[in-house]
Design a protein around this motif. Structure first.
Motif, PDB file in Angstrom:
ATOM      1  N   SER A 165       0.831  -1.208   0.000  1.00 39.96           N
ATOM      2  CA  SER A 165       0.000   0.000   0.000  1.00 39.96           C
ATOM      3  C   SER A 165       0.863   1.253   0.000  1.00 39.96           C
ATOM      4  N   VAL A 166       0.348   2.300  -0.615  1.00 36.36           N
ATOM      5  CA  VAL A 166       1.036   3.583  -0.660  1.00 36.36           C
ATOM      6  C   VAL A 166       1.193   4.132   0.753  1.00 36.36           C
ATOM      7  N   GLU A 167       0.201   3.945   1.591  1.00 35.02           N
ATOM      8  CA  GLU A 167       0.239   4.479   2.954  1.00 35.02           C
ATOM      9  C   GLU A 167       1.404   3.883   3.745  1.00 35.02           C
ATOM     10  N   ARG A 168       1.573   2.571   3.683  1.00 34.07           N
ATOM     11  CA  ARG A 168       2.685   1.934   4.408  1.00 34.07           C
ATOM     12  C   ARG A 168       4.025   2.339   3.809  1.00 34.07           C
ATOM     13  N   LEU A 169       4.041   2.506   2.492  1.00 31.13           N
ATOM     14  CA  LEU A 169       5.260   2.927   1.805  1.00 31.13           C
ATOM     15  C   LEU A 169       5.686   4.314   2.283  1.00 31.13           C
ATOM     16  N   GLU A 170       4.732   5.209   2.415  1.00 36.20           N
ATOM     17  CA  GLU A 170       5.023   6.570   2.885  1.00 36.20           C
ATOM     18  C   GLU A 170       5.677   6.540   4.262  1.00 36.20           C
ATOM     19  N   LYS A 171       5.152   5.708   5.153  1.00 36.75           N
ATOM     20  CA  LYS A 171       5.670   5.649   6.526  1.00 36.75           C
ATOM     21  C   LYS A 171       7.105   5.131   6.562  1.00 36.75           C
ATOM     22  N   ILE A 172       7.456   4.252   5.631  1.00 37.00           N
ATOM     23  CA  ILE A 172       8.834   3.753   5.551  1.00 37.00           C
ATOM     24  C   ILE A 172       9.754   4.842   5.003  1.00 37.00           C
ATOM     25  N   ILE A 173       9.336   5.462   3.901  1.00 36.71           N
ATOM     26  CA  ILE A 173      10.179   6.446   3.220  1.00 36.71           C
ATOM     27  C   ILE A 173      10.449   7.663   4.095  1.00 36.71           C
ATOM     28  N   GLU A 174       9.443   8.143   4.827  1.00 34.21           N
ATOM     29  CA  GLU A 174       9.619   9.359   5.612  1.00 34.21           C
ATOM     30  C   GLU A 174      10.532   9.160   6.819  1.00 34.21           C
ATOM     31  N   LYS A 175      10.956   7.925   7.090  1.00 36.18           N
ATOM     32  CA  LYS A 175      11.910   7.662   8.166  1.00 36.18           C
ATOM     33  C   LYS A 175      13.346   7.608   7.655  1.00 36.18           C
ATOM     34  N   ASP A 176      13.513   7.738   6.343  1.00 32.16           N
ATOM     35  CA  ASP A 176      14.829   7.515   5.751  1.00 32.16           C
ATOM     36  C   ASP A 176      15.302   8.732   4.958  1.00 32.16           C
ATOM     37  N   LEU A 177      16.515   9.193   5.247  1.00 29.22           N
ATOM     38  CA  LEU A 177      17.075  10.373   4.575  1.00 29.22           C
ATOM     39  C   LEU A 177      17.213  10.151   3.078  1.00 29.22           C
ATOM     40  N   GLY A 178      17.855   9.028   2.725  1.00 27.72           N
ATOM     41  CA  GLY A 178      18.158   8.767   1.324  1.00 27.72           C
ATOM     42  C   GLY A 178      16.917   8.563   0.478  1.00 27.72           C
ATOM     43  N   MET A 179      15.982   7.766   0.986  1.00 28.42           N
ATOM     44  CA  MET A 179      14.749   7.521   0.241  1.00 28.42           C
ATOM     45  C   MET A 179      13.981   8.820   0.026  1.00 28.42           C
ATOM     46  N   THR A 180      13.872   9.623   1.073  1.00 28.96           N
ATOM     47  CA  THR A 180      13.154  10.896   0.972  1.00 28.96           C
ATOM     48  C   THR A 180      13.798  11.805  -0.069  1.00 28.96           C
ATOM     49  N   ALA A 181      15.118  11.958  -0.003  1.00 27.60           N
ATOM     50  CA  ALA A 181      15.823  12.835  -0.947  1.00 27.60           C
ATOM     51  C   ALA A 181      15.625  12.368  -2.383  1.00 27.60           C
ATOM     52  N   LYS A 182      15.695  11.049  -2.609  1.00 23.53           N
ATOM     53  CA  LYS A 182      15.573  10.525  -3.971  1.00 23.53           C
ATOM     54  C   LYS A 182      14.163  10.688  -4.510  1.00 23.53           C
ATOM     55  N   ILE A 183      13.167  10.397  -3.689  1.00 25.64           N
ATOM     56  CA  ILE A 183      11.783  10.558  -4.131  1.00 25.64           C
ATOM     57  C   ILE A 183      11.496  12.020  -4.463  1.00 25.64           C
ATOM     58  N   LEU A 184      11.995  12.939  -3.634  1.00 27.78           N
ATOM     59  CA  LEU A 184      11.778  14.366  -3.898  1.00 27.78           C
ATOM     60  C   LEU A 184      12.545  14.817  -5.138  1.00 27.78           C
ATOM     61  N   GLN A 185      13.713  14.211  -5.394  1.00 25.86           N
ATOM     62  CA  GLN A 185      14.428  14.536  -6.630  1.00 25.86           C
ATOM     63  C   GLN A 185      13.552  14.203  -7.831  1.00 25.86           C
ATOM     64  N   LEU A 186      12.931  13.049  -7.810  1.00 26.35           N
ATOM     65  CA  LEU A 186      12.137  12.612  -8.957  1.00 26.35           C
ATOM     66  C   LEU A 186      10.944  13.527  -9.199  1.00 26.35           C
ATOM     67  N   VAL A 187      10.170  13.816  -8.149  1.00 31.51           N
ATOM     68  CA  VAL A 187       8.970  14.632  -8.378  1.00 31.51           C
ATOM     69  C   VAL A 187       9.315  16.091  -8.652  1.00 31.51           C
ATOM     70  N   ASN A 188      10.433  16.578  -8.120  1.00 27.88           N
ATOM     71  CA  ASN A 188      10.790  17.982  -8.318  1.00 27.88           C
ATOM     72  C   ASN A 188      11.601  18.217  -9.581  1.00 27.88           C
ATOM     73  N   SER A 189      12.078  17.175 -10.213  1.00 28.05           N
ATOM     74  CA  SER A 189      12.813  17.329 -11.461  1.00 28.05           C
ATOM     75  C   SER A 189      11.932  17.078 -12.678  1.00 28.05           C
ATOM     76  N   SER A 190      10.632  16.991 -12.463  1.00 32.95           N
ATOM     77  CA  SER A 190       9.663  16.777 -13.552  1.00 32.95           C
ATOM     78  C   SER A 190       9.921  15.482 -14.308  1.00 32.95           C
ATOM     79  N   PHE A 191      10.503  14.489 -13.659  1.00 31.29           N
ATOM     80  CA  PHE A 191      10.688  13.199 -14.318  1.00 31.29           C
ATOM     81  C   PHE A 191       9.343  12.664 -14.810  1.00 31.29           C
ATOM     82  N   PHE A 192       8.298  12.974 -14.060  1.00 32.23           N
ATOM     83  CA  PHE A 192       6.991  12.454 -14.409  1.00 32.23           C
ATOM     84  C   PHE A 192       5.987  13.574 -14.660  1.00 32.23           C
ATOM     85  N   GLY A 193       6.487  14.667 -15.237  1.00 32.97           N
ATOM     86  CA  GLY A 193       5.616  15.727 -15.717  1.00 32.97           C
ATOM     87  C   GLY A 193       5.137  16.710 -14.676  1.00 32.97           C
ATOM     88  N   ARG A 194       5.732  16.712 -13.494  1.00 36.33           N
ATOM     89  CA  ARG A 194       5.305  17.680 -12.479  1.00 36.33           C
ATOM     90  C   ARG A 194       5.950  19.033 -12.776  1.00 36.33           C
TER      91      ARG A 194
END
Length: 406
Positions: A165-194
């Motif tokens: 589930s996305v909800e459980r995934l969020e709780k894992i990612i928000e505890k981790d520096l590296g995962m958070t930074a990488k996910i934010l890189q993707l959405v903020n670099s318009s990789f997927f049209g943002r």
């Protein structure tokens, strides 16, 4: 006698001559600041790269013979200090996924001239955060920040589960520096049209979606597991634990101050990522970085002073450089850069940086002696005097979080 500031060297690559002509017209106003060269294919671009030094390369994705991914992968290997940006009208997900480990930022065509100018300008100014060639080379090649084994295993188990589930995934990612930074890189670099900056990890994970994150993790391998031998487990655990606590304290302080949603989100993310540079140092230079801890303790000097002596830069500079390279919002990048020196920030009102500064101080005081805290962080009288009346209640918030009462 005044010296004229050297122009930044920018290389644009596209197999469509009309696109290159359009870029020349669009960017004419930047000719006093940039020297711009234009290549019609990957081979021509590599020839230009072999003849002069560039600061930024902006390449199309789909090109005959050598596509943008192949070109920028070669650039990453041969010229790691160059900032690598994709500017493409193609949104084929498979192609984009292949580019994730080679590209720092992604822009979609048609691209507004100010967006392109701003992105390239920000990339050119990253040297202001870190003027250290060897460290910049290492950081520019960084694809991800390793995660603690427990979080990495939890992430993999969740993604492989038929009931993920996305909800459980969020709780894992928000505890981790590296995962958070990488996910934010993707959405903020318009990789997927943002086309807007996001600093809410829940929103970022939801936007990418379960299937995309599963592909990025299981197929592309954007996350990795921390090698336990990199640094003593206790030290690494302390860094991660302190980062999570700092982000939580900063978030609660911002909420207490009735800050808007963006400020609250930025306070948490900035707090979580403020010591990212320590992880980068520990992963890439484990033995050398261990000497920083020893020097700080033996000589009783501030930790960042020990970093400067041993590493030639501080964790604040290194973390900010990577986050800027990955295209995270300016507020977060600047906050990470200044979390030990907030008085350098021009905004003297309450900001996420203020929340993180005090969260960092209070969080460390709770687990250190006062002498150790002063050694590690020193004092910044101006900011402490500005918010003197607020400090008792903010300290109370911190104490409650550190004792797990909220």
């Amino acid at each position: 006698m005044t010296h004229r500031k050297a122009k930044k060297q920018i290389l644009f690559v596209d197999d469509e001559p009309n696109i290159l002509k359009g870029l020349k017209r669009m960017l004419r106003s930047m000719r006093k600041e940039w020297d711009m060269l234009f290549a019609e294919n990957g081979a021509q671009a590599l020839e230009m790269l072999s003849q002069r030094t560039f600061d930024v390369i902006v390449s199309d994705m789909r090109m005959p013979q050598m596509d943008g991914v192949a070109l920028l992968t070669t650039v990453k290997q041969r010229y790691p200090m160059i900032v690598r940006i994709i500017l493409s009208g193609h949104s084929d997900q498979e192609m984009i996924l292949k580019s994730v480990t080679s590209v720092h930022q992604y822009l979609s065509k048609p691209c507004d001239s100010q967006v392109l100018i701003s992105t390239v300008s920000r990339s050119c100014s990253l040297g202001d955060f870190l003027n250290h060639k060897n460290l910049r080379q290492v950081i520019s090649k960084t694809e991800s920040i390793p995660s603690p084994p427990s979080l990495y295993i939890n992430m993999m188990d969740e993604l492989r589960s038929p009931s993920a589930s996305v909800e459980r995934l969020e709780k894992i990612i928000e505890k981790d520096l590296g995962m958070t930074a990488k996910i934010l890189q993707l959405v903020n670099s318009s990789f997927f049209g943002r086309s807007w900056h996001i600093s809410d990890i829940s929103q970022a994970v939801t936007m990418l979606g379960l299937d995309t994150i599963r592909s990025l993790v299981l197929t592309v391998g954007i996350f990795s597991k921390l090698d336990a031998s990199t640094m003593t487990a206790s030290n690494m655990e302390k860094i991660y634990e302190h980062s999570i606590k700092t982000g939580t304290i900063a978030q609660k302080i911002a909420i207490h101050e009735n800050a808007d949603r963006e400020t609250v989100d930025n306070a948490f993310i900035m707090g979580l990522l403020h010591d990212l540079g320590k992880i980068i140092f520990a992963v890439n230079f484990p033995e050398t970085y261990a000497n920083v801890f020893k020097l700080s303790q033996d000589k009783k000097i501030p930790f960042i002073d020990a970093e400067l002596q041993v590493m030639g830069a501080t964790h604040a500079q290194v973390g900010a450089y990577l986050l800027g390279l990955w295209g995270l919002p300016d507020d977060i990048v600047e906050g990470v850069a200044l979390h030990h020196s907030p008085d350098k920030h021009p905004n003297k009102a309450f900001t996420p940086l203020v929340a993180v500064y005090f969260a960092n101080i209070f969080g460390n005081k709770a687990r250190s002696s006062s002498d150790e805290t002063v050694r590690a962080f020193g004092t910044v009288p101006m900011i402490q005097s500005r918010f003197h009346e607020k400090m008792p209640i903010w300290k109370q918030i911190s104490d409650q979080i550190m004792s797990n009462k909220i």
